[in-house]
Design a protein around this motif. Sequence first.
Motif, short mmCIF file in Angstrom:
data_model
loop_
_atom_site.label_atom_id
_atom_site.label_comp_id
_atom_site.label_asym_id
_atom_site.label_seq_id
_atom_site.Cartn_x
_atom_site.Cartn_y
_atom_site.Cartn_z
N GLY A 1 -1.61 -3.78 -18.34
CA GLY A 1 -0.44 -3.57 -18.87
C GLY A 1 0.83 -3.96 -18.31
O GLY A 1 2.15 -3.80 -18.63
N GLY A 2 0.74 -4.60 -16.78
CA GLY A 2 1.76 -5.08 -16.17
C GLY A 2 2.74 -4.13 -15.82
O GLY A 2 3.89 -4.19 -15.44
N GLY A 3 2.15 -2.66 -15.89
CA GLY A 3 2.89 -1.84 -15.58
C GLY A 3 4.07 -1.18 -16.09
O GLY A 3 4.80 -0.11 -16.34
N PHE B 1 9.97 -5.67 -11.37
CA PHE B 1 10.22 -4.93 -10.71
C PHE B 1 9.25 -4.28 -9.61
O PHE B 1 7.98 -4.35 -9.96
CB PHE B 1 10.83 -3.65 -11.41
CG PHE B 1 12.29 -3.66 -11.75
CD1 PHE B 1 12.95 -2.62 -12.35
CD2 PHE B 1 12.91 -4.95 -11.90
CE1 PHE B 1 14.41 -2.66 -12.60
CE2 PHE B 1 14.31 -5.15 -12.28
CZ PHE B 1 14.96 -3.79 -12.42
N LEU B 2 9.64 -3.74 -8.59
CA LEU B 2 8.64 -2.96 -7.83
C LEU B 2 8.02 -1.85 -8.57
O LEU B 2 8.71 -1.22 -9.25
CB LEU B 2 9.34 -2.45 -6.54
CG LEU B 2 9.16 -3.86 -5.55
CD1 LEU B 2 10.18 -3.15 -4.40
CD2 LEU B 2 8.06 -4.46 -5.29
N GLU B 3 6.92 -1.07 -7.96
CA GLU B 3 6.40 0.06 -8.59
C GLU B 3 6.77 1.13 -7.75
O GLU B 3 7.02 1.04 -6.55
CB GLU B 3 4.96 -0.07 -8.61
CG GLU B 3 4.05 -0.36 -9.73
CD GLU B 3 2.75 -0.33 -9.47
OE1 GLU B 3 2.21 -1.45 -8.94
OE2 GLU B 3 2.04 0.79 -9.66
N GLY B 4 6.79 2.09 -8.27
CA GLY B 4 7.05 3.47 -7.68
C GLY B 4 8.38 3.93 -7.74
O GLY B 4 9.14 3.57 -7.71
N ALA C 1 1.03 -1.20 -0.11
CA ALA C 1 -0.07 0.13 0.02
C ALA C 1 0.95 1.22 -0.12
O ALA C 1 0.57 2.44 -0.56
CB ALA C 1 -0.82 -0.05 1.13
N LEU C 2 2.13 1.09 0.65
CA LEU C 2 2.97 2.06 0.74
C LEU C 2 3.29 2.49 -0.77
O LEU C 2 3.42 3.66 -1.12
CB LEU C 2 3.93 1.87 1.46
CG LEU C 2 5.41 2.79 1.24
CD1 LEU C 2 4.96 4.01 2.01
CD2 LEU C 2 6.74 2.33 2.04
N ILE C 3 3.81 1.66 -1.70
CA ILE C 3 4.01 1.91 -2.91
C ILE C 3 2.78 2.43 -3.63
O ILE C 3 3.12 3.40 -4.61
CB ILE C 3 4.86 0.65 -3.48
CG1 ILE C 3 6.05 0.43 -2.74
CG2 ILE C 3 5.00 0.67 -4.93
CD1 ILE C 3 7.02 1.39 -2.56
N THR D 1 7.48 -7.29 -15.89
CA THR D 1 6.49 -6.57 -15.45
C THR D 1 6.91 -5.59 -14.30
O THR D 1 8.17 -5.75 -13.78
CB THR D 1 5.39 -7.48 -14.80
OG1 THR D 1 6.24 -8.30 -13.84
CG2 THR D 1 4.58 -8.50 -15.50
N ILE D 2 6.12 -4.52 -14.14
CA ILE D 2 6.45 -3.47 -13.03
C ILE D 2 5.42 -3.41 -12.21
O ILE D 2 4.48 -2.70 -12.41
CB ILE D 2 6.85 -2.13 -13.75
CG1 ILE D 2 7.96 -2.30 -14.60
CG2 ILE D 2 7.34 -1.39 -12.55
CD1 ILE D 2 8.49 -1.39 -15.47
N SER D 3 5.35 -4.33 -11.26
CA SER D 3 4.20 -4.26 -10.79
C SER D 3 4.14 -4.58 -9.01
O SER D 3 5.31 -5.54 -8.81
CB SER D 3 3.19 -5.45 -11.00
OG SER D 3 2.30 -5.98 -10.23
#
Lengths: 407, 361, 327
Positions: free
Chosen positions: B306-308, A223-226, A29-31, A266-268
């Motif tokens: 879009g998977g980001g 990868f992580l988001e943000g 949630a932080l991200i 993916t970046i999620s």
Amino acid sequence: MPERPEELNILVPESRRAEIQRIVTRRQALIAGGGAAAAAYLAGCGGSTSSSDGGGGGAGGGASEDEAGKPPTPADGTVEEGDLLLANWVDYSDPANYKGYTKEHGPKVKVSGFGSNDEILAKLRAGGAKYDVISPTGYAVKTMANLGLIMPLTHELIPNIKNITPAFTETDYDPGNKFSVPKDYGITSFYWLTDKVSEQPASIKECMELLKTPKFKDMRVNFLEGGTQVMAIALAALGYSINSEDQAEIDAAKQLLVDVKPNVDTISSTFIEKAQRGEIDFGMGWNGDIRRAIETLAKKDREMVFLVPEGNTEYWVDNWVIPADAEHPVAAHKWIDYVLDPAAAGKEMNYHQYPVPVEGISGVKPDLANDPVINIPNDKIEGYESQLETAKGLQQRNRAYTEFKAA
Amino acid sequence: MAAAEATPASAPAAAQPRGRVAGALAGLVMLAVAIGIYTQIGTLGLGLAPSVALLLAALPLFVLAGAAIRRVTRAAPTEHTGYPFGLALPSLAYYCAFFVVPLGFLLLFAVATPLGFGGVEYGFDLGNFEAGLDRLYVDVYLRTLRTAAVGTLLIVLVGYPLTYWIVRYAPANRRGLFLALIIVPFWTSFLIRTYSFLIVLSPEFFLSDWLQSIRLTDGPLEILNTTTAIQFGLVYNYLPLFVLPLYATLERMDWRLVDAATDLGASQWAAFRQITLRLTAPGLITGTLLVFIPMMGEYVIPLVLGGGRVDFIGNVVQRLFLEAQDYALGSALAVLVMGSLSFFVALYLYLSTRTEQEYGA
Amino acid sequence: MPEPLRKAGAFLAALCLVAGIMAVVAFVAALAGGGVSTRGLIGFVLGVVAIVLVPRLVAVPGLLGGFSALVYAFLFFPIVIVIIYAFNSGTNVAEFAGFSTKPFSRALDDESITSSITRSLQIAVASATIATVFGTAAALALSRVSRRVRNQFDVLVFLTLVVPEVVIAVSSLIFFVNVGFELGLVTMFLAHTVFNASLVLLVVRARFVSMGSSLEEASMDLGASALATFRQVTLPRLAPAIVAGAMLSFTFSFDDVVISNFTAGAGNDTWPLRILAGIRFGLSPDLNAAATMMLGVTLLGLGGAALILRRSARTQGGGGLSLTGEG
């Protein structure tokens, strides 16, 4: 002592998950929620930016520029009547500890949930929420202290404060535990499936170098988001401070990310389930979450490892603080004291599965206590940095992140 | 109607153009005053209720101003056959207070100087626009444009035959049902629906295995996290937005014209092309624009499907506001996007009002 | 040919046609991209055959009907998936572990789910109500007014429909924050109602206009007061459109993600925001279960409303439920 039994009004979905999965709530949630609505540091940026002028987020009414509430002196050590109002990340403390606290000190614990540091910061600034104890992350602690939203702690009311691991008594955001005590901490790093990745990178830098190799085109990489998250890793990989505001360093970090992007699938932040199913070969994550994935996969005879890196990476600390307008400050101090007790701390750690920096912590399940992913040696922690947020830094990182996304 | 229009039109004919300019200027002044008032309400530190009361109390201001503008432009006196014009005032006030003024704020912020964390210094600073026109954002915008254009095209290709069928060939007493059936999926949450695409398109779902077994694809389905998946999501979610207005148009169509054409020897396709298509063109264009323009601002679907990896300009704006808290740059980008679409917006407004006119009078 | 068989045939024919078109397009795209395969070529040939043959074999109405069935299938397939996976006993959403109703009970127990649904309901009902009142009033006032005034007003109305949601959302955020409104349920309600009022206005006006004013004029000629005329003549005939507008408003507000995301403030998660937060950790069967329950409730409500309207319309001599003024 309160006589009337008031209902234990827990507003977080604890009933939902004793199961470990849900604990990732807080971090993700932080991200998702984004950066803190923090004001500039008094030292750094000079000049006030936020609140009162007709432009700040959460402007208008509200106790933005309060004086810090008067902390209780050791003399008034009696616990107040009424419930202890506690605001915590969802599913982030052991309910057994709430009960234990009530048994020992009296007040029932009423828990509210929040999903991001922004949220709790906004609530404090708006005033009226009247929490007694909250658990923000390090950089938010600094902001709240600067804005006078939290009260300095009366250490005499917290005898167990001596239990805090030394490395966490002089943090960047609150040296000397003036306003906060650490609740738990975690680090950001990489993890991978050993049957897919035979290499053994030892630092963030080596991981990023590995990601550039053509072999990784066919790997499933997440990868992580943000912006702040991803840029922190990139900056650490290049040996820069994760809080750097040097445009050249930021550009170099961005370039590194862009170079790696073709191999990133993916970046999620929705990765944890996929990781547990073994669908991510190489990814960025936090130690507590990944540990669970490691356990799940071990049952299926697949090995996943999480890197506790040499050199630099990001670590974050969640802390207990007391808002300035708390109505039960002594009870709040007593809560903090309670959870700093080694046994209670052990329960906490078993529950949310992130390391708790309390010396002599007891009762922790052996596999958790001995897990190198959780039990990070002090000398490594000292090499890590925690994120601090500034307006300029945020802008720079957002820009770089957008370029990374657009690449 | 025509007779009523003729009389005032002849009299102050010369005053009309000038009056209109004056009217427009008066409108802008009114807007500026309103924004000024609203900005100051914040510093008064009133609670929510008094502030709303104050805002709604501005209603007489709008009414008076509207009357004044009308007098200046010497517009035709309104004909309230049956229903007093006052009934429309709550809506008007509401739009002004909660739509027009916020957009005004957007413009205000777009030219302000950013201070970080949501704060700005009011002024006239075009730096945000300069930053917004940077190559990075233009690239993202163009990518969004491409995907939205393809998505809109797909929606037209899918939606038109569907609507045509409902209007022309579906059993008459069931038409409402068929229309409702298009909306019913939208009573599950949009997010869950979109996310369920993630299940359907995922390599584990049976669809992937099935496609592999009939040799349509080589390996497991790899659509997820690509623009194609986003395309699916866009078509899925924006279809009703196209079907409903198109239905309204097609429904008003006089099918006897088509019958007459085919009786006279035209092929079905020719009749369709030359009669139906031409007559319903405004409705078709309106529906298309109603889909295309909002699609340009979409950010949730790219985020989920879009998977980001894929950024739409909407994602960039959202991130600027909620993560970087750079309201100034975000506003400037929003203004730029709206500006680029202004031609389409104007076209949409023109066609919609004209259509309403035709069928309303 | 018996009816169901013909319909099935039409469905298959449409399927072939669509598949054929897709194959042709894919082949052309591959050609442009430079990666042609034998499979693509075969697909292309089959596609051309389908495109040429199918319209000759099946009449246009049938073909269109089949195509529509295809589209409906496409629309409902994810819904069916959502419902089925709501009964998933596993915690992971993509793997169906077994049939169980536990997700439903878990969802009902989960305070964050139930409270967010409650919030969404509150906002949606309030917004639909206000929007319906304002929009209907405006529709009535505007439909028999001079063209110029109506055009000016219409520009505003259509603008609210066409401006991308994210632009409305960020402008509302800036507005509320700077005017001093605390972000929360009220601000979400205020922002939703803008769009909703326009929806209602358009739907009601379309119906009102197509109704014609002859009945009302007759009523007034016969001596009824304006109010009585409105209550007894206009309103009942307008009712389906008003209800339709209200339902559209409710749906939009209940399902809204973008505007709510920006104007919700802290801790005021609506149902879509709760799902968005949940998606971060991977969609769970609980959320699917809650969504299924919501769908069921809405369908019941809609079905009930439709029944009531149908019954009242029959007594009024009018037609069935219609969005745009039929019957």
